[in-house]
Design a protein around this motif. Structure first.
Motif, PDB file in Angstrom:
ATOM      1  N   ARG A  97       0.837  -1.205   0.000  1.00 56.36           N
ATOM      2  CA  ARG A  97       0.000   0.000   0.000  1.00 56.36           C
ATOM      3  C   ARG A  97       0.866   1.246   0.000  1.00 56.36           C
ATOM      4  NH1 ARG A  97      -5.386  -0.724   0.808  1.00 56.36           N
ATOM      5  NH2 ARG A  97      -5.989  -2.817   1.368  1.00 56.36           N
ATOM      6  N   GLY A  98       0.233   2.361  -0.256  1.00 59.19           N
ATOM      7  CA  GLY A  98       0.925   3.644  -0.207  1.00 59.19           C
ATOM      8  C   GLY A  98       1.463   4.037  -1.566  1.00 59.19           C
ATOM      9  N   GLY A  99       2.232   5.138  -1.581  1.00 58.42           N
ATOM     10  CA  GLY A  99       2.815   5.634  -2.833  1.00 58.42           C
ATOM     11  C   GLY A  99       3.658   4.574  -3.500  1.00 58.42           C
ATOM     12  N   GLY A 100       3.407   4.357  -4.761  1.00 65.25           N
ATOM     13  CA  GLY A 100       4.137   3.322  -5.490  1.00 65.25           C
ATOM     14  C   GLY A 100       3.679   1.925  -5.143  1.00 65.25           C
ATOM     15  N   GLY A 101       2.537   1.823  -4.454  1.00 63.24           N
ATOM     16  CA  GLY A 101       2.025   0.519  -4.058  1.00 63.24           C
ATOM     17  C   GLY A 101       1.552  -0.284  -5.258  1.00 63.24           C
ATOM     18  N   TYR A 102       1.394  -1.553  -5.070  1.00 67.86           N
ATOM     19  CA  TYR A 102       1.006  -2.439  -6.160  1.00 67.86           C
ATOM     20  C   TYR A 102       0.240  -3.633  -5.614  1.00 67.86           C
ATOM     21  CZ  TYR A 102       4.918  -5.125  -4.355  1.00 67.86           C
ATOM     22  OH  TYR A 102       5.760  -5.809  -3.520  1.00 67.86           O
ATOM     23  N   ILE A 103      -0.373  -4.347  -6.510  1.00 74.77           N
ATOM     24  CA  ILE A 103      -0.947  -5.656  -6.227  1.00 74.77           C
ATOM     25  C   ILE A 103      -0.298  -6.607  -7.219  1.00 74.77           C
ATOM     26  CG2 ILE A 103      -3.023  -7.068  -6.213  1.00 74.77           C
ATOM     27  CD1 ILE A 103      -4.599  -4.506  -5.641  1.00 74.77           C
ATOM     28  N   ARG A 104       0.287  -7.661  -6.716  1.00 75.74           N
ATOM     29  CA  ARG A 104       0.954  -8.657  -7.549  1.00 75.74           C
ATOM     30  C   ARG A 104       0.167  -9.958  -7.436  1.00 75.74           C
ATOM     31  NH1 ARG A 104       6.569  -8.818  -5.610  1.00 75.74           N
ATOM     32  NH2 ARG A 104       6.778  -6.907  -6.807  1.00 75.74           N
ATOM     33  N   ILE A 105      -0.217 -10.503  -8.571  1.00 75.51           N
ATOM     34  CA  ILE A 105      -0.972 -11.753  -8.617  1.00 75.51           C
ATOM     35  C   ILE A 105      -0.176 -12.752  -9.440  1.00 75.51           C
ATOM     36  CG2 ILE A 105      -3.140 -12.870  -9.283  1.00 75.51           C
ATOM     37  CD1 ILE A 105      -4.396 -10.034  -9.311  1.00 75.51           C
ATOM     38  N   ARG A 106      -0.050 -13.951  -8.906  1.00 81.17           N
ATOM     39  CA  ARG A 106       0.586 -15.012  -9.691  1.00 81.17           C
ATOM     40  C   ARG A 106      -0.163 -16.307  -9.463  1.00 81.17           C
ATOM     41  NH1 ARG A 106       4.006 -18.141  -6.414  1.00 81.17           N
ATOM     42  NH2 ARG A 106       4.560 -17.073  -4.495  1.00 81.17           N
ATOM     43  N   LYS A 107      -0.134 -17.129 -10.467  1.00 81.86           N
ATOM     44  CA  LYS A 107      -0.760 -18.446 -10.393  1.00 81.86           C
ATOM     45  C   LYS A 107       0.176 -19.350  -9.597  1.00 81.86           C
ATOM     46  CE  LYS A 107      -3.896 -21.349 -12.219  1.00 81.86           C
ATOM     47  NZ  LYS A 107      -5.213 -21.412 -11.705  1.00 81.86           N
ATOM     48  N   ALA A 108      -0.344 -19.981  -8.563  1.00 80.34           N
ATOM     49  CA  ALA A 108       0.459 -20.898  -7.758  1.00 80.34           C
ATOM     50  C   ALA A 108       0.785 -22.130  -8.595  1.00 80.34           C
ATOM     51  CB  ALA A 108      -0.285 -21.293  -6.496  1.00 80.34           C
TER      52      ALA A 108
END
Length: 154
Positions: free
Chosen positions: A62-73
């Motif tokens: 979260r926050g500035g430059g935050g992201y959500i990373r999703i990967r297939k297990a």
């Protein structure tokens, strides 16, 4: 007509499929702008459609430059899959929704066929396990663990 959650889910799955490293990294606000929705809608999609039971690993900052990373297990071996499912995901109790998500993942991965998936869902449904909730969820977990063990042995 599909709803916005379905459209966002399909978009993320398509990006994930096209990714050479099996990973998608997004910014919640950019995705919300793209689909003209509120960021909480993105959170909803990620929290309900990209769960570990469904075969996804989600990381976020979260926050500035935050992201959500999703990967297939990735499934590395049948024994590791059985350990992951029975010890980490199922545990001693499991809801019908979580059980169905695991069954759907096994089907998507080609570990079980459509008929086996349907039988497993029927055997673990709340209509068949007509008991009080705590007992029903414990019985469902026990049934699911044993069905998975039987399937992975073959």
């Amino acid at each position: 007509m599909r709803n916005i959650s379905d459209i966002i889910e399909q978009h993320l799955k398509r990006i994930l499929q096209e990714s050479p490293n099996g990973l998608v990294e997004i910014q919640r606000s950019e995705l919300a702008d793209m689909f003209q929705c509120v960021p909480s809608q993105i959170n909803y999609v990620i929290n309900t459609r990209f769960t570990i039971e469904k075969g996804y690993v989600v990381e976020s900052k979260r926050g500035g430059g935050g992201y959500i990373r999703i990967r297939k297990a990735q499934i590395t071996s049948k024994s590791r899959l059985q350990e992951l499912l029975t010890e980490e995901l199922i545990g001693s109790s499991i809801t019908q929704g979580a059980a169905y998500a695991i069954i759907d993942r096994l089907h998507e991965e080609g570990i079980i066929n459509s008929r086996e998936a349907a039988l497993m869902k029927t055997a673990t449904s709340r209509t068949v396990l007509n008991l009080e909730t705590p007992l029903r969820d414990r019985l469902r977990a026990n049934l699911l663990k044993h069905m998975i063990a039987s399937i992975l042995i073959r």
